[in-house]
Structures are given as structure tokens and as C-alpha cells.
Design a protein around this motif. Structure first.
Motif, mmCIF file in Angstrom:
data_model
loop_
_atom_site.group_PDB
_atom_site.id
_atom_site.type_symbol
_atom_site.label_atom_id
_atom_site.label_comp_id
_atom_site.label_asym_id
_atom_site.label_seq_id
_atom_site.Cartn_x
_atom_site.Cartn_y
_atom_site.Cartn_z
ATOM 1 N N GLN A 1 0.856 -1.188 0.000
ATOM 2 C CA GLN A 1 0.000 0.000 0.000
ATOM 3 C C GLN A 1 0.890 1.236 0.000
ATOM 4 O O GLN A 1 2.044 1.169 0.428
ATOM 5 N N TRP B 1 2.757 4.342 1.308
ATOM 6 C CA TRP B 1 3.266 4.689 2.636
ATOM 7 C C TRP B 1 2.870 6.125 2.928
ATOM 8 O O TRP B 1 3.149 7.031 2.135
ATOM 9 N N HIS C 1 4.633 0.266 0.596
ATOM 10 C CA HIS C 1 5.212 -0.451 1.741
ATOM 11 C C HIS C 1 4.376 -1.693 2.003
ATOM 12 O O HIS C 1 3.199 -1.760 1.649
ATOM 13 N N SER D 1 2.120 -3.988 4.082
ATOM 14 C CA SER D 1 1.192 -3.677 5.175
ATOM 15 C C SER D 1 0.829 -4.900 6.010
ATOM 16 O O SER D 1 0.127 -4.770 7.009
ATOM 17 N N ARG D 2 1.317 -6.086 5.599
ATOM 18 C CA ARG D 2 1.011 -7.292 6.383
ATOM 19 C C ARG D 2 2.201 -8.234 6.373
ATOM 20 O O ARG D 2 2.876 -8.395 5.358
ATOM 21 N N PRO E 1 -0.574 -6.917 11.213
ATOM 22 C CA PRO E 1 -0.642 -5.736 10.367
ATOM 23 C C PRO E 1 0.624 -4.919 10.616
ATOM 24 O O PRO E 1 1.112 -4.869 11.744
ATOM 25 N N ASN F 1 2.088 2.037 9.365
ATOM 26 C CA ASN F 1 2.181 2.908 8.216
ATOM 27 C C ASN F 1 2.644 4.262 8.720
ATOM 28 O O ASN F 1 2.489 5.272 8.229
#
Length: 155
Positions: A119, A121, A129, A131-132, A152, A155
Motif C-alpha cells: 500500500q 506509505w 510499503h 502492510s502485512r 498488520p 504505516n
């Protein structure tokens, strides 16, 4: 003495000129096409954001518990780092916090690490970046953990 001084000065000048010419000729005029392509690919792949908000690509270690450092990944060896996911093997070192965290002992557990769901950043919206993160324990694992644990990422 005069001859020795002149020889020393000439020798130093010659060495200085050789070093300057050698340095100038060692600098490439342009990056080879494969190096440029690799740099572009690396720049477009997602990054892993650490506790200090630094972007990391294929880090050798990573702190999972930013507040106290009681869980971290070490000895990470990346099998892949693509645009959709990344995969590594390594060790999750976890504090048992027994009888409490400051007096606890750290224990190593072999894991497979998977990063996914890239997703933008928030700090740099043009940068993707991960995200999981999913950890799969290969053998023993901390008592309170399942064989597969998903986190998770910040961010």
C-alpha cells in the motif's frame, strides 16, 4: 642531498599524477543498462518500514515489538522480494517474560516470513510499503502463539 631531494619530489609528483589518472579512468562514464534496470526494479518494489520509520529492502533483521524489543526477526535470508509479496526464512527471537519481561529469557524459533498487501506509505505516498506480515513457525514456537501468526504492519 640536492639530488636526493629532487628525486623525492619527482617521485611524489609522479605518484600523485598516477593516482589522479588511475582514479579518473576507474570512474565509469555511464551505468550499464542491466544496473539501471535493477535500480529501477528495486525502487519500485515495496519497502518494509521499521520502528524508526526507515524504509528497508531485504533487511537482515527486523524488530516486531517496537516498544520493548521483546520480539524480533534475525538472520533473515530473502528468497524473493517482488511487487506483490516477499518471502524469507529466519529466526524469531522472543522473550518469554518469565517471571516478567526484564528478567525473561530470549528463545529462538525458526520461521518463514511472508510480506504482502503493498500500500502507499503515508510518509512517502509515492512509495509502496508492505502492510502485512505472516510468520509460519517451522517447529517449536512460543507457547501463546499459533503455528501461523499474521501482523498488520505500521504505516
Amino acid at each position: 642531498m640536492r639530488h636526493t631531494t629532487r628525486t623525492a619530489v619527482m617521485l611524489c609528483a609522479a605518484l600523485g599524477l598516477t593516482a589522479a589518472v588511475g582514479s579518473a579512468s576507474a570512474v565509469p562514464t555511464a551505468s550499464p543498462p542491466t544496473a539501471r534496470a535493477a535500480a529501477v526494479r528495486q525502487a519500485t518494489a515495496p519497502v518494509l518500514v521499521d520502528c524508526l520509520w526507515h524504509a528497508k529492502v531485504r533487511p537482515g533483521d527486523f524488530i516486531l515489538a517496537c516498544g520493548d524489543g521483546n520480539s524480533r526477526l534475525v538472520s533473515l535470508h530473502w528468497d524473493s522480494w517482488g511487487s506483490k509479496s516477499a518471502r524469507a526464512t529466519g529466526v524469531n527471537v522472543v522473550n518469554d517474560c518469565d517471571p516478567y519481561c526484564a528478567a525473561g529469557a530470549f528463545h529462538p524459533y525458526a520461521v518463514v516470513v511472508k510480506l504482502d498487501r503493498p500500500q502507499p506509505w503515508k510518509k512517502h505516498p509515492q512509495v509502496q510499503h508492505w502492510s502485512r506480515m505472516t510468520l509460519t513457525y517451522l517447529g517449536d514456537r512460543p507457547e501463546q502463539f499459533g503455528r501461523v501468526v499474521t501482523y498488520p504492519l505500521w504505516n
